[in-house]
Design a protein around this motif. Structure first.
Motif, mmCIF file in Angstrom:
data_model
loop_
_atom_site.group_PDB
_atom_site.id
_atom_site.type_symbol
_atom_site.label_atom_id
_atom_site.label_comp_id
_atom_site.label_asym_id
_atom_site.label_seq_id
_atom_site.Cartn_x
_atom_site.Cartn_y
_atom_site.Cartn_z
ATOM 1 N N ASP A 41 40.714 -32.911 9.908
ATOM 2 C CA ASP A 41 39.973 -32.236 10.966
ATOM 3 C C ASP A 41 38.928 -33.195 11.519
ATOM 4 O O ASP A 41 38.479 -34.112 10.810
ATOM 5 C CB ASP A 41 39.292 -30.978 10.417
ATOM 6 C CG ASP A 41 38.708 -30.096 11.505
ATOM 7 O OD1 ASP A 41 39.301 -30.036 12.607
ATOM 8 O OD2 ASP A 41 37.659 -29.479 11.259
ATOM 9 N N MET A 42 38.555 -32.974 12.783
ATOM 10 C CA MET A 42 37.555 -33.815 13.414
ATOM 11 C C MET A 42 36.721 -32.958 14.351
ATOM 12 O O MET A 42 37.261 -32.186 15.138
ATOM 13 C CB MET A 42 38.250 -34.935 14.200
ATOM 14 C CG MET A 42 37.324 -35.987 14.718
ATOM 15 S SD MET A 42 38.196 -37.292 15.638
ATOM 16 C CE MET A 42 39.515 -37.734 14.556
ATOM 17 N N GLU A 43 35.410 -33.069 14.218
ATOM 18 C CA GLU A 43 34.493 -32.377 15.114
ATOM 19 C C GLU A 43 33.655 -33.425 15.830
ATOM 20 O O GLU A 43 33.104 -34.323 15.190
ATOM 21 C CB GLU A 43 33.560 -31.449 14.336
ATOM 22 C CG GLU A 43 34.264 -30.335 13.598
ATOM 23 C CD GLU A 43 33.313 -29.540 12.722
ATOM 24 O OE1 GLU A 43 32.091 -29.518 13.008
ATOM 25 O OE2 GLU A 43 33.790 -28.962 11.746
ATOM 26 N N ILE A 44 33.563 -33.315 17.156
ATOM 27 C CA ILE A 44 32.797 -34.264 17.954
ATOM 28 C C ILE A 44 31.902 -33.466 18.888
ATOM 29 O O ILE A 44 32.362 -32.537 19.545
ATOM 30 C CB ILE A 44 33.722 -35.193 18.768
ATOM 31 C CG1 ILE A 44 34.660 -35.945 17.827
ATOM 32 C CG2 ILE A 44 32.897 -36.157 19.613
ATOM 33 C CD1 ILE A 44 35.768 -36.689 18.534
ATOM 34 N N ASN A 52 25.730 -40.719 23.293
ATOM 35 C CA ASN A 52 25.925 -40.622 21.849
ATOM 36 C C ASN A 52 26.667 -39.344 21.494
ATOM 37 O O ASN A 52 26.417 -38.286 22.067
ATOM 38 C CB ASN A 52 24.586 -40.646 21.110
ATOM 39 C CG ASN A 52 23.920 -41.993 21.165
ATOM 40 O OD1 ASN A 52 24.569 -43.022 21.212
ATOM 41 N ND2 ASN A 52 22.605 -41.999 21.171
ATOM 42 N N TYR A 53 27.558 -39.473 20.520
ATOM 43 C CA TYR A 53 28.339 -38.344 20.029
ATOM 44 C C TYR A 53 28.249 -38.308 18.507
ATOM 45 O O TYR A 53 28.516 -39.311 17.852
ATOM 46 C CB TYR A 53 29.816 -38.484 20.431
ATOM 47 C CG TYR A 53 30.052 -38.415 21.909
ATOM 48 C CD1 TYR A 53 30.519 -37.244 22.487
ATOM 49 C CD2 TYR A 53 29.819 -39.512 22.724
ATOM 50 C CE1 TYR A 53 30.747 -37.160 23.855
ATOM 51 C CE2 TYR A 53 30.041 -39.442 24.095
ATOM 52 C CZ TYR A 53 30.502 -38.266 24.652
ATOM 53 O OH TYR A 53 30.711 -38.193 26.003
ATOM 54 N N HIS A 54 27.851 -37.168 17.971
ATOM 55 C CA HIS A 54 27.905 -36.975 16.522
ATOM 56 C C HIS A 54 29.339 -36.601 16.163
ATOM 57 O O HIS A 54 29.984 -35.857 16.896
ATOM 58 C CB HIS A 54 26.968 -35.836 16.089
ATOM 59 C CG HIS A 54 25.540 -36.241 16.037
ATOM 60 N ND1 HIS A 54 24.878 -36.485 14.865
ATOM 61 C CD2 HIS A 54 24.640 -36.462 17.020
ATOM 62 C CE1 HIS A 54 23.635 -36.836 15.127
ATOM 63 N NE2 HIS A 54 23.469 -36.828 16.435
ATOM 64 N N SER A 58 36.973 -34.879 8.569
ATOM 65 C CA SER A 58 37.387 -34.423 7.232
ATOM 66 C C SER A 58 38.696 -35.110 6.880
ATOM 67 O O SER A 58 39.640 -35.091 7.674
ATOM 68 C CB SER A 58 37.578 -32.907 7.233
ATOM 69 O OG SER A 58 36.365 -32.272 7.548
ATOM 70 N N VAL A 59 38.723 -35.751 5.707
ATOM 71 C CA VAL A 59 39.920 -36.474 5.280
ATOM 72 C C VAL A 59 40.317 -36.070 3.873
ATOM 73 O O VAL A 59 39.489 -35.617 3.082
ATOM 74 C CB VAL A 59 39.716 -38.010 5.335
ATOM 75 C CG1 VAL A 59 39.404 -38.478 6.739
ATOM 76 C CG2 VAL A 59 38.648 -38.476 4.372
ATOM 77 N N LYS A 74 30.544 -38.644 8.260
ATOM 78 C CA LYS A 74 29.641 -38.243 9.338
ATOM 79 C C LYS A 74 29.036 -39.484 9.975
ATOM 80 O O LYS A 74 28.714 -40.451 9.285
ATOM 81 C CB LYS A 74 28.527 -37.354 8.791
ATOM 82 C CG LYS A 74 29.037 -36.080 8.164
ATOM 83 C CD LYS A 74 27.912 -35.285 7.536
ATOM 84 C CE LYS A 74 28.462 -34.039 6.847
ATOM 85 N NZ LYS A 74 27.402 -33.284 6.166
ATOM 86 N N GLY A 75 28.878 -39.421 11.286
ATOM 87 C CA GLY A 75 28.279 -40.555 11.964
ATOM 88 C C GLY A 75 28.024 -40.295 13.428
ATOM 89 O O GLY A 75 28.126 -39.169 13.909
#
Length: 104
Positions: A41-44, A52-54, A58-59, A74-75
């Protein structure tokens, strides 16, 4: 080098790719062929007007026939041009890099 360049370079600015190649690309490179990492999963979320994008990725991490371990990375990614990353800053990987280095 050619493999990483072909895989990632189209998504980065010129200076962004150089920085990524030197600082990040090989941190998560797997030396052991029996380690598998799959993105689940990926949340952006755009955070401000400075491009900037947080992100939270999830891996699932699996080594050989051991149980799957779940991690969240997270980054912040900075995209000054449409579709081009200038910088990626990893804030927390939940111990994934430590586990990779231990098991590679």
């Amino acid at each position: 080098h050619n493999y990483v360049e072909g895989l990632y370079k189209p998504y980065f600015t010129k200076t962004g790719f150089s920085s990524f190649f030197v600082t990040s690309a090989f941190n998560y490179t797997l030396k052991s062929k029996d380690i598998k990492i799959n993105v689940k999963d990926m949340e952006i979320e755009k955070t401000d007007k400075n491009h900037n994008y947080h992100f939270v990725v999830s891996v699932n991490y699996k080594k050989g026939d051991h149980a799957i371990k779940k991690y969240q990375i997270k980054g912040i990614a900075t995209l000054p041009e449409e579709g081009k990353i200038a910088q990626i800053t990893y804030k927390d990987d939940g111990g994934l890099l430590k586990n990779i280095k231990k098991n590679s």
